[in-house]
Design an enzyme around this catalytic site. Structure first.
Site, short mmCIF file in Angstrom:
data_model
loop_
_atom_site.label_atom_id
_atom_site.label_comp_id
_atom_site.label_asym_id
_atom_site.label_seq_id
_atom_site.Cartn_x
_atom_site.Cartn_y
_atom_site.Cartn_z
N LYS A 49 8.21 1.61 12.18
CA LYS A 49 8.31 1.99 13.68
C LYS A 49 8.74 0.94 14.56
O LYS A 49 9.66 1.07 15.45
CB LYS A 49 6.89 2.70 14.11
CG LYS A 49 5.73 1.60 14.06
CD LYS A 49 4.67 2.18 13.28
CE LYS A 49 4.82 1.80 11.80
NZ LYS A 49 3.69 2.57 11.19
N VAL A 66 5.87 7.53 12.56
CA VAL A 66 5.03 8.16 13.53
C VAL A 66 4.00 8.84 13.04
O VAL A 66 4.37 9.83 12.41
CB VAL A 66 5.85 8.92 14.91
CG1 VAL A 66 4.86 9.31 15.97
CG2 VAL A 66 7.01 8.17 15.43
N GLY A 102 -2.63 5.04 6.39
CA GLY A 102 -3.34 4.97 5.02
C GLY A 102 -2.31 5.47 3.98
O GLY A 102 -1.45 6.14 4.09
N ARG A 148 7.28 -9.22 -3.21
CA ARG A 148 7.58 -10.54 -2.81
C ARG A 148 6.80 -11.36 -4.38
O ARG A 148 7.54 -12.07 -4.52
CB ARG A 148 6.80 -11.20 -1.84
CG ARG A 148 7.71 -11.76 -0.89
CD ARG A 148 6.77 -12.50 0.35
NE ARG A 148 6.01 -11.49 0.89
CZ ARG A 148 5.67 -11.32 2.34
NH1 ARG A 148 6.39 -11.86 3.20
NH2 ARG A 148 4.75 -10.52 2.66
N LYS A 155 5.60 3.83 18.38
CA LYS A 155 5.58 5.14 18.10
C LYS A 155 5.88 6.22 19.21
O LYS A 155 6.93 7.23 19.20
CB LYS A 155 4.38 5.81 17.40
CG LYS A 155 3.94 5.19 16.21
CD LYS A 155 2.47 5.21 15.70
CE LYS A 155 2.29 4.21 14.47
NZ LYS A 155 0.94 4.31 14.24
N THR A 166 0.90 -1.23 -0.09
CA THR A 166 0.03 0.01 0.13
C THR A 166 0.96 1.31 0.05
O THR A 166 0.85 2.08 -0.83
CB THR A 166 -0.95 -0.11 1.11
OG1 THR A 166 -1.48 -1.34 1.32
CG2 THR A 166 -1.70 1.13 1.34
N VAL A 167 1.88 1.53 0.97
CA VAL A 167 2.75 2.53 1.06
C VAL A 167 3.82 2.59 0.06
O VAL A 167 3.77 3.88 -0.74
CB VAL A 167 3.32 2.36 2.56
CG1 VAL A 167 4.18 3.61 2.52
CG2 VAL A 167 2.35 2.48 3.55
N1 HSE Z 1 -2.00 0.39 12.45
C1 HSE Z 1 -1.70 1.58 12.42
C2 HSE Z 1 -2.88 2.50 12.95
C3 HSE Z 1 -1.27 2.03 11.10
O1 HSE Z 1 -4.10 2.13 12.96
O2 HSE Z 1 -2.66 3.57 13.08
C4 HSE Z 1 0.11 2.79 10.99
O3 HSE Z 1 0.84 2.43 12.08
#
Ligand code: HSE
Length: 443
Positions: free
Chosen positions: A108, A135, A307, A48, A208, A16-17
């Site tokens: 993180k 973070v 996101g 992968r 974080k 995604t990122v």
């Molecule tokens: N699972 C994390 C959240 C995504 O809901 O904030 C980013 O670390």
């Protein structure tokens, strides 16, 4: 006219990122090039399964399943590590540093576990490590701490660092949906990490918090040294009681520094917070962080903490810093010499133990409904110097048991834990006592 240097970028992890970073860089490359005064080139990305259908398309031969071909590619200047995890990601990062590459990461857990080693390795290899996206997703909290608020010493940093649990608590509060149902819905929306414990037990937010504590106070705190508690035991009933008392329940990271005692405490737990606090009003998947600095006072940042697009925004801001550093300007972070002083100061900071932490509490008990029960409980509280502020009793349908909800005045964490253990061992106790801290920014 002097020709512009070309800086080449490789991306480890095309999930995604990774796809978000590729998409946004490609869409606006010339604007970024203009601002940075360099040519930028997206060279390759690793995944992968390179045959999988993806929303973001790369050119022929640009996708590889060999991560090391990216970190060992002599053309590439900046490696974005977006694969997550702490084993392969650590190896790849160290190898990239050895090859003189600048690394940008959103990882993180890796920084929390191996930050000290990786920062030292980057310095030893005369390169740089950037981690804005690690973070609070799109919120520029690292830059804010290191640059915008560099004049400050921080007595308190607190806030919401996990979007998934904030979404769940918001829906439980607004719609009275049970924890189990809202978890199912969060899963269906793809909000919950593959390792669910990272979100639900607070570890993602704790990672974080460790990074923020390091940046603010120079000390790496281990997860084992912290209070880390998640949201699994919170009921819609707790949220409703808290509301009736003027509070919301949020999963909070709390980093407090006592400059007189030279102690810092780093904690991650759900807490009641007065509903008029701005952080209490940060709902849904949003993150919010309040920083109290001695020069600036309180500053609050709110935004999307996760996101594709929000995280890509943070990664690209690090790529921009990496480009500036590669063009010869010192990176906008603490310099090597300053780092030594910073470390020496940090070595003197003590970790505050639980015995030194006090707060008001919310306590939920389920007990037998019979004469003397309340007196017994009141005695245990009194024996442990716990002063009750409010009490609500609700009879349960069988009328043999009752739910007691107490709030207390400020009490030491160790006294509360001992008192609740004593209460749980009384034969009037039906369920294990449940407690939440009441967070007050000023205390
Ligand atoms: N699972 C994390 C959240 C995504 O809901 O904030 C980013 O670390």
């Amino acid at each position: 006219m002097k020709s512009k240097r070309t800086i080449r970028i490789g991306i480890l992890g095309f999930g995604t990122v990774g796809q978000g970073v590729w998409k946004h860089l490609q869409a606006d490359l010339s604007a970024l090039e203009y601002r940075l005064g360099a040519k930028l080139e997206l060279v390759s990305a690793s995944a992968r399964d390179i045959t999988k259908q993806r929303d973001v398309q790369v050119g022929p031969g640009q996708l590889t399943d060999d991560n090391f071909s990216i970190v060992n590619d002599p053309q590439i200047d900046i490696v974005c590590e977006l694969i997550g995890g702490t084993t392969l990601a650590r190896e790849l990062t160290l190898q990239a540093f050895k090859n003189g590459k600048t690394v940008v990461t959103a990882n993180k857990a890796l920084i929390c576990e191996h930050g000290e080693e990786l920062f030292n390795a980057a310095r030893d290899c005369n390169t740089h490590y950037f981690f804005e996206a690690s973070v609070a997703g799109g919120i520029p909290i690292i830059k804010t701490l290191r640059e915008g608020l560099v004049a400050n010493r921080f007595s308190l940093i607190y806030g919401i660092l996990n979007g998934t649990t904030n979404y769940m608590l918001t829906r439980m509060e607004r719609e009275g949906i049970s924890y189990g149902d809202v978890l199912d819905q969060a899963r269906a929306l793809g909000y919950v990490e593959a390792d669910e414990s990272l979100d639900l037990d607070g570890y993602d937010a704790a990672h974080k918090a460790v990074i923020l504590a390091y940046l603010a106070h120079g000390r790496w705190v281990k997860l084992e040294e912290m209070v880390v508690e998640g949201i699994r035991d919170i009921t819609t009933g707790d949220i409703a009681y808290a509301k009736s008392l003027g509070y919301k329940i949020k999963l909070l990271a709390v980093i407090r520094r006592d400059f007189d005692k030279n102690a810092v405490s780093v904690r991650l737990h759900p807490a009641l917070i007065a509903k008029n606090e701005i952080i209490a009003q940060v709902d849904e998947v949003f993150n919010g962080i309040s920083l109290t600095g001695d020069v600036v006072g309180e500053t609050i940042l709110v935004g999307r903490g996760a996101g594709q697009d929000a995280t890509a925004s943070a990664v690209i801001s690090d790529i921009a810093d990496a480009v500036v550093a590669l063009l010869g300007a010192p990176p906008p972070v603490i310099s090597e010499e300053d780092e030594e002083t910073y470390k020496a100061l940090a070595d003197e900071v003590q970790l505050a133990g639980p015995e030194s932490v006090s707060s008001p509490y919310y306590i939920r008990l389920r007990v037998k409904d019979q004469p003397g029960v309340l007196a017994n409980i009141a005695k245990v509280f009194a024996d442990h110097s716990i002063s009750v502020a409010t009490m609500i009793q609700e009879e349960e349908s069988d009328s043999a048991s009752a739910r007691l909800i107490f709030t207390t005045h400020s009490a030491s964490e160790s006294n509360i834990e001992t008192a609740l253990k004593v209460i749980s061992e009384l034969d009037i106790s039906i369920d294990t006592p449940f407690r939440l801290r009441v967070f007050k920014p000023g205390k």
